[in-house]
Design an enzyme around this catalytic site. Structure first.
Site, PDB file in Angstrom:
ATOM      1  N   GLU A 161       0.851  -1.189   0.000  1.00  0.00           N
ATOM      2  CA  GLU A 161       0.000   0.000   0.000  1.00  0.00           C
ATOM      3  C   GLU A 161       0.889   1.242   0.000  1.00  0.00           C
ATOM      4  OE1 GLU A 161      -4.052   1.689   2.054  1.00  0.00           O
ATOM      5  OE2 GLU A 161      -2.636   0.660   3.344  1.00  0.00           O
ATOM      6  N   ALA A 297       1.968  -0.555  10.953  1.00  0.00           N
ATOM      7  CA  ALA A 297       1.484  -1.897  10.611  1.00  0.00           C
ATOM      8  C   ALA A 297       0.763  -1.811   9.272  1.00  0.00           C
ATOM      9  CB  ALA A 297       0.546  -2.421  11.690  1.00  0.00           C
ATOM     10  N   GLU A 299      -2.385  -3.945   6.932  1.00  0.00           N
ATOM     11  CA  GLU A 299      -3.508  -4.868   7.114  1.00  0.00           C
ATOM     12  C   GLU A 299      -3.634  -5.949   6.063  1.00  0.00           C
ATOM     13  OE1 GLU A 299      -5.236  -1.188   4.868  1.00  0.00           O
ATOM     14  OE2 GLU A 299      -3.779  -1.562   6.465  1.00  0.00           O
ATOM     15  N   GLU A 332      -5.690  -2.770  12.771  1.00  0.00           N
ATOM     16  CA  GLU A 332      -5.407  -3.588  11.587  1.00  0.00           C
ATOM     17  C   GLU A 332      -6.467  -4.672  11.370  1.00  0.00           C
ATOM     18  OE1 GLU A 332      -3.233  -2.538   9.511  1.00  0.00           O
ATOM     19  OE2 GLU A 332      -2.655  -1.009  10.958  1.00  0.00           O
ATOM     20  N   HIS A 335      -9.519  -3.483   9.653  1.00  0.00           N
ATOM     21  CA  HIS A 335      -9.315  -3.389   8.212  1.00  0.00           C
ATOM     22  C   HIS A 335      -9.675  -4.682   7.488  1.00  0.00           C
ATOM     23  CE1 HIS A 335      -7.692   0.521   7.400  1.00  0.00           C
ATOM     24  NE2 HIS A 335      -6.635   0.393   8.196  1.00  0.00           N
TER      25      HIS A 335
END
Length: 877
Positions: A161, A297, A299, A332, A335
């Protein structure tokens, strides 16, 4: 994605004009791959070389050719495609090869041009390629770590991402181009290899030196959610009550540190199943600690990756570290529904992912650990971050047009995350918990495995509640900023309120800039329960007020706004605060609002200090968190811009305010301590390190504990107070203490132990030591995920050190640029902020502006603009 940096970090090459609205057709201007071809199924095989830092790739992509075309365009970046291996096999025709293969470096695309038109229908595209295992924490990248015997090793993992799946394999790297993924990894025997789905098969290759692992097909999902990890790990595992296998992977020897996040994950997955009404759809969930990680972090569906400090909890970890890990995990895992199961169509609705995950992190943490009081903490944490950024003219709407996908990096900020969470909290209060939850359930049911836009959520809530959700929420998501609600008149029985656009610098709002919000007003009259929400839709609003000793507007802080009371109302509120009649969120909100109003020139600084004096008996951590933010804000401004005499008076006031509570809480943990008690002690000793470090009793106690810690008595310096004690002994010590801290860092075995040093070391006494810290930060001895921490610790240590840091940044600008050449823009954002934001004069703002005009950073322009506005706002105070 959970950002690792504090949200304090907006005008850019995106023209975030306050009047800019989403166009009627949201897709206008977007730079997208042609829609004539859709990927259906990727079969990707990768063979990483952890010695030479490259990987070989092979893939077959099942395509749906929807319109006749003679070319196929995909995203590809830093990938060398073997042209002779590229072939397209239509379902009912002969295999064809492209005549021309061309690359567009600006758009990160590769185009295969064929001699004839390709037939409509199914086809399979096949190719081989070679890529780079980079060291920039983006795409398919490498990390260095020490094994259990202290040997240096390399592992590989992914961070896709927003736009970096294209660094691992050519693909349609857009969130709406969902497909199924089958991953095969060929790795050295003895290494652990993971992907989103469980392992399907394995077989030895290369005479048993390597193993080929094939994984089950993924659900239909976006490219940015694909992931793989290769390295040495130990793990803990357990099964949720609903039957999902959860594993937490840690570096060898640290598996015990996985116990706490495993518990959180087990409870959170079951909790989200129940709340959203749709079970987690994958058979397993892996969570992996990565030694080098740009964000907090990520996801990835079924394979969530984390910074080590945001996943692993060692014995004796501080309360704040436990809470941090808890909310990163709950963020997370939220998500897995918001973002993974249902994904935004395009990046202009990023907030649907991040705003909801930021709301959910508080919701689920509160369910699992009610004693954390997360909804009360929301006021001094998430909401405070949102209002701090959104009060700037250089802010932007929650929904902002994104034309080129690269622009999304500039909206991974406190607006998408924190303001997004704030407007969702407001919607929860306005709709009621049942309609709110029922709307979410219908939203997931209708759109699972698909893509949505913001209006799809408004429609679901509107249907569930019967209320005009779109009209209410549009005023909060489609325009930047938030309202100031001021008491225009109050006679004891009737109150007239007026709303206006709050600007942190107090600048005039021109007639053409005026805004209106639809504001759910929740008022509390005296000690009664808060009244039901009333909707303020016009510029002014009148309401009857029952007889009461005090009035709280925006009781519970459910709406992201600020409130300005009359002088008499502030006086009655101060009395109510002293008597304990005002709730925790409202006490915290009053402090934060008053400081912001003083900076904006709407309230005198003397009025703020009089109000703060009412908190002399305060014992609640959340309120003290708000007080500490206000004190730190004043400290930053006065240290840099006031005379020595005025600054000394302020420090004396702050020290006196802090000393009473500090004496009651003490330095030692108590058996009766709850979670908030531990956080309160940490906050108060931190405040002492800022305002009372020269107090003999404080300095002596810190030195005693520090010396005991160095001598091996680690119980004398628990993690909760370690950073504060480090700062005190550095400030009051000399070269000896500085060298002791550097030695601690070199011996530290975990990232959190190193971080304790990084964020404090710049407070060392003496210019020579501070300069040494700055050189150390960019020497290559500190991982680039962490190198900005020491820089920030220097710049925040004194007025002179801020100037020193800025000069260092300018001198070493090219070197820093090269260090971060392909890394996340957030790392340069942090350097810019730490190096310049502490200034407090118009001359400094002009110098910073001139430097970045001569040395432009396109991807960081928003952060530069925000820093400039902050400097000028402070200078005007």
């Amino acid at each position: 994605l959970f950002r690792s940096l504090k949200f304090d970090r907006v005008r850019s090459h995106l023209d975030f004009n306050s009047s800019r609205a989403m166009p009627p057709n949201k897709a206008d201007g977007r730079v997208l791959l042609p829609g004539s071809i859709e990927p259906v199924h990727y079969d990707v095989k990768l063979t990483p070389d952890l010695t030479h830092f490259t990987f070989d790739g092979y893939q077959k992509i099942v395509l749906d050719i929807r319109e006749a075309t003679d070319e196929i365009a995909l995203h590809s970046k830093e990938i060398a495609i073997k042209n002779e291996t590229v072939a397209l096999q239509p379902k009912d025709a002969e295999e064809v090869k492209p005549e021309v293969v061309s690359y567009n470096l600006k758009d990160s695309t590769v185009t295969f041009k064929f001699a004839e038109m390709l037939p409509v229908g199914e086809a399979v595209l096949e190719m081989e390629f070679v890529g780079i295992l980079n060291d920039q924490m983006a795409g398919f990248y490498r990390s260095g770590y020490k094994d259990i015997n202290g040997n240096s090793k390399i592992m590989a993992s992914t961070q896709f991402e927003s736009l970096d799946a294209r660094r691992a394999f050519p693909c349609w790297d857009e969130p709406a181009r969902k497909a199924v993924f089958a991953v095969t990894l060929v790795v050295d025997a003895g290494l652990t290899a993971l992907s989103n789905m469980p392992e399907k098969s394995r077989k030895p290759v290369d005479s048993g030196d390597k193993v080929e692992l094939a994984f089950m097909d993924s659900p239909k999902m976006s490219t940015y959610l694909l992931a793989f990890v290769i390295g040495e790990f130990d793990f803990l595992q357990a099964q949720t009550k609903h039957g999902v296998l959860v594993r937490v992977f840690a570096p060898p020897g640290r598996v015990k540190d996985a116990e706490f996040p495993l518990k959180v994950a087990l409870d959170a997955l079951d909790g989200y199943d129940d709340y959203f009404g749709i079970p987690y759809p994958l058979p397993k969930l892996d969570m992996v600690a990565i030694p080098e990680f740009a964000a907090g972090a990520m996801e990835n569906w079924g394979l969530v990756t984390y910074r080590e400090v945001d996943l692993l909890i060692a014995e004796g970890a501080s309360r704040s570290q436990m809470q941090r890990v808890c909310i990163v995990v709950t963020h997370e895992l939220a998500h897995q529904w918001f973002g993974n199961l249902v994904t935004m169509t395009w990046w202009d609705d990023l907030w649907l992912n991040e705003g909801f995950a930021s709301w959910c992190e508080n919701y689920m943490a509160d369910v699992i650990f009610p004693d954390f009081c997360m909804w009360e903490q929301f006021t001094s944490d998430t909401q405070a971050s949102a209002l701090r950024l959104d009060g700037l003219r250089s802010s932007h709407p929650i929904q902002v047009p994104i034309h080129r996908a690269e622009e999304v990096e500039e909206v991974f900020d406190a607006i998408s995350y924190c303001k997004g969470a704030c407007v969702i909290k407001m919607a929860h209060a306005y709709l009621g918990k049942d309609a709110f939850q029922n709307g979410l359930r219908e939203y997931f049911k209708k759109h699972q495995y698909g893509n949505t836009e913001t209006n799809d959520l408004w429609a679901a809530w509107g249907a569930a509640s019967g209320k005009p959700v779109n009209e209410l929420m549009a005023s909060w998501t489609e325009q930047m900023g938030f309202p100031l609600v001021a008491v225009k008149s109050f006679n004891g029985s009737e109150m007239e309120l007026e709303q206006s656009w709050f600007l942190a610098d107090g600048s005039e709002v021109r007639p053409e800039e005026e805004k209106l919000w639809k504001i759910p007003l929740i008022c509390r009259y005296g000690c009664s329960e808060p009244a039901a929400p009333a909707l303020m839709e016009a510029r002014t609003y009148k309401t009857a007020v029952p007889k009461s000793d005090f009035v709280v507007i925006n009781s519970g802080r459910d709406v992201p706004m600020r409130v300005l009371y009359s002088e008499d109302m502030y006086a009655s509120l101060a009395t109510a605060i002293k008597s304990g009649a005002v709730s925790v969120p409202d006490r915290a909100g009053l402090v934060l609002d008053s400081f912001a109003l003083a900076k904006a020139g709407a309230l005198g600084a003397d009025a703020v200090f009089r109000l703060m004096a009412a908190y002399s008996n305060e014992t609640n951590y959340i309120v003290w968190d708000a007080i500490s933010q206000a004190l730190a804000g004043f400290d930053s401004i006065l240290m840099a811009g006031a005379s020595d005499a005025i600054y000394a008076k302020f420090k004396s006031f702050a020290s006196k305010l802090v000393s009473k509570a500090s004496a009651e809480v003490g330095w030692e943990k108590k058996g009766s301590d709850g979670h908030l008690d531990g956080l309160l002690r940490e906050t108060l000793i931190t405040l002492q390190s800022k305002f009372s470090s020269t107090d003999a009793a404080v300095a002596d106690e810190a030195k005693r504990r520090f010396d005991a810690f160095l001598a091996g008595n680690v119980s004398q310096l628990p993690d909760d107070i370690k950073e504060a004690v480090f700062k005190i002994v550095l400030k009051t010590g000399g070269d000896k203490e500085y060298k002791a801290l550097r030695s601690l860092q070199s011996k530290a075995e975990t990232n959190i132990e190193k971080k304790h040093v990084y964020v404090t070391i710049g407070h060392a006494a003496g210019d020579a030591n501070k300069k040494d810290v700055l050189e150390w930060a960019v020497s290559g001895d500190i991982k680039i995920q962490d190198f900005f921490y020491p820089v920030g610790s220097v710049s925040s240590s004194s007025k002179a050190a801020q100037a020193m840091t800025w000069e260092f940044f300018k001198t070493n600008f090219k070197k820093i640029q090269n260090m971060l050449k392909a890394a996340s823009p957030s790392l340069m954002d942090a350097m810019i902020s730490h190096s310049s934001r502490g200034f407090c004069t118009s001359a400094a703002a002009a110098e910073v502006e001139a430097f970045f005009s001569a040395n432009p950073l396109k991807q960081n322009q928003r952060t530069i603009s925000q820093c400039l506005e902050s400097i000028r706002t402070n200078a005007a105070f």
